[in-house]
Design a protein around this motif. Sequence first.
Motif, short mmCIF file in Angstrom:
data_model
loop_
_atom_site.label_atom_id
_atom_site.label_comp_id
_atom_site.label_asym_id
_atom_site.label_seq_id
_atom_site.Cartn_x
_atom_site.Cartn_y
_atom_site.Cartn_z
N THR A 93 6.77 0.16 5.59
CA THR A 93 6.40 0.37 4.15
C THR A 93 7.24 0.50 3.13
OG1 THR A 93 7.57 2.39 5.54
CG2 THR A 93 5.04 1.95 5.73
N GLN A 94 8.40 0.30 3.37
CA GLN A 94 9.57 0.09 2.16
C GLN A 94 10.75 -1.32 1.86
OE1 GLN A 94 11.08 3.73 0.55
NE2 GLN A 94 8.90 3.17 0.54
N ASN A 152 10.27 -4.75 -0.12
CA ASN A 152 9.99 -5.27 -1.07
C ASN A 152 9.84 -6.54 -1.50
OD1 ASN A 152 10.25 -3.06 -2.31
ND2 ASN A 152 12.48 -2.88 -2.65
N TYR A 197 0.73 0.28 4.32
CA TYR A 197 2.11 -0.74 3.19
C TYR A 197 0.84 -2.07 2.49
CZ TYR A 197 2.19 -3.65 8.43
OH TYR A 197 1.69 -3.86 8.99
N ASP A 256 9.08 1.92 -7.00
CA ASP A 256 8.64 2.39 -6.16
C ASP A 256 8.81 4.14 -6.37
OD1 ASP A 256 8.39 3.22 -3.38
OD2 ASP A 256 8.89 1.13 -2.79
N ASN A 272 11.17 6.20 -1.33
CA ASN A 272 12.54 6.04 -1.26
C ASN A 272 13.50 6.86 0.44
OD1 ASN A 272 15.13 4.71 -1.78
ND2 ASN A 272 15.92 5.79 -2.80
N ALA A 317 13.71 1.53 4.77
CA ALA A 317 13.87 0.96 4.02
C ALA A 317 14.85 -0.64 4.35
CB ALA A 317 14.03 0.95 2.89
#
Length: 626
Positions: free
Chosen positions: A300-301, A303, A442, A532, A535, A540
Amino acid sequence: MNASILLLLPLFSALIILLGHRQLKGAAVLISVGSSIIAFLASIAFLGADDNEGTKMLLPFIDVEGFRAGIDVMSDKQSQGMMFIVTFIGMLVHIFSLGYMKDDEAKPRFFGALSLFMFSMTGIVLAGNLFMMFIFWELVGLSSYLLIGHWYQKNSAADACKKAFLTNRIGDFGFMIGILILFGLNKGDVAIDNLQDAFVQGGPLFDMQASNPGLITAAALCIFRGAVGKSAQFPLHVWLPDAMEGPTPVSALIHAATMVAAGVYMMVRMSFLVTASPLAAEIIAGIGCGTALLAALMATQQNDIKRVLAYSTLSQLGYMVMAVGAVAMAAQHGEAAHGPDPGHAAMFHLYTHAFFKAMLFLGSGAVIYACHHEQDIWKMGGLRKHMPVTFYTFAIGTAALMGVPLLSGFWSKEAVLGTAYDSGCKVLFIIGAVTAALTAFYMTRLLIVAFFGKPRTDSAHHATEAPMVMILPLAILAIFSVISGYDIMATPLQAMKPPHVEGHQTVFWASIVALLLGAGSAIYLYRGKDKDPVNIKLFANKFYFDEIYAVIVRIGQDRLAWIVTFLERIFVDGIVARLPAAIVARLGAATRMLQGGHLQGYTFLLGGGVIAVIYLVVFVLPRMGH
């Protein structure tokens, strides 16, 4: 004959290319692509082979008194269906690579490694005994090492291939121990069909399930450890995202139906062993369930477009492993057949996942190619207008992965969730449904950020559609992403689709709610955004597993190595090696003083010695006698 072609053709192709790629140059590419096409055609013929052929020896390997292990080919529904998937995806990856790798100077070496990989995977699929499977298991590790590290000039790629190789060795060591346990328990016979008979038809291993369940559990978990490494399950999952350093066609090959699926395929093959141990089944289901949830949260985090898909693969592999354990748990409760089932939910999800995930990875490769090797989704945007074919095929793959009704992923996801529901452990079902919602979240996020809105960089603004040689595999895989869940495809692939789960309205509505919640949340959060809005550093940074492992290695390995070195220098180098040498050297130096080379000195010592002897004889010895 078909099995011989499937196994030996990629081998000869790999040998010819890797040994003579400098002389062959462009011909090496044609040899590799041609062998992949012929192998695919042979796999279609293999589909029509007699299901009852069983296991046949193709080549002798080891034959000594009391022990035989050959290159045994197993022909049944599972091997035939899996072989079609491996060769089909492999052929499309070869064709896609013609465009993607056209400017790579080491293109012949790349295609040689592809052929070696195909040989290794066909060996695993056809393996009729665990020794043969282990040999090809290791060859898959070697070939994936070569492919991930193709651009070895990059430090990140060199580190990634070493990380993948070493992490897989941890799992493979457990796999080897499990094979040796079964070798001992079954009197040296590790043929898969014979092991199955020994477990389910009153053989010696059948009785041991009651008399020594701990040993059966140990064997099952050790075998599973091999799958943990190869299919990147927690805690050996850390190598898979870093494998993105390889060329994108490699990512599609490894993450779709081939390397990472080998662990799931092997566990379905050995499902009778998992069913024989309730504890092992629960542990396997739990690890798969946990991996699915953890990887979905990480995705989900992310990039990087390829890393999002990599963590998605981790999550879906967790789904498959959870299904392996859940099917065994249901069988133990009497709700499923004892022994391997050609309609296994894990195999069905593996089969559908292969098509849409390969398509998504190849689609990401087309995007990266068009954006001048940019991989950050926040530096894309607006690609829907510039790359319409790539967008529509990518959207179909995304919808299939999310489980949109009527697409292939919906049917296989329902099969996995239904199996979890039947297992008797509702936690598996709940976490599976949550994971499905995260998957929708996601993947919708990826689609919106990369393809919608306005271009955020010049590379995205000037992106153009990929060449036809790259678009054609996407279109073919998009079609299969739609139809592979239906009987029109499942039946030719030897009925890999499991029986429909009746009366599971809970499963159906849980799937629909998860899809709507996940996709709706992503649309609400990311529509029209240039950065985004969420955060979560924990996600991440992948729950800091890499950092934790680095600390464990630094403390557990480096510190231990320092202590061992310190003790070695004190005890081994000091006390054991240097102290005796020092004592001898000192004694030598002291006695060397007696050898001065002067006659008067020798006369003095002789006189002193005579006096000492007279003293002992006259004064000391008489007293000792009294």
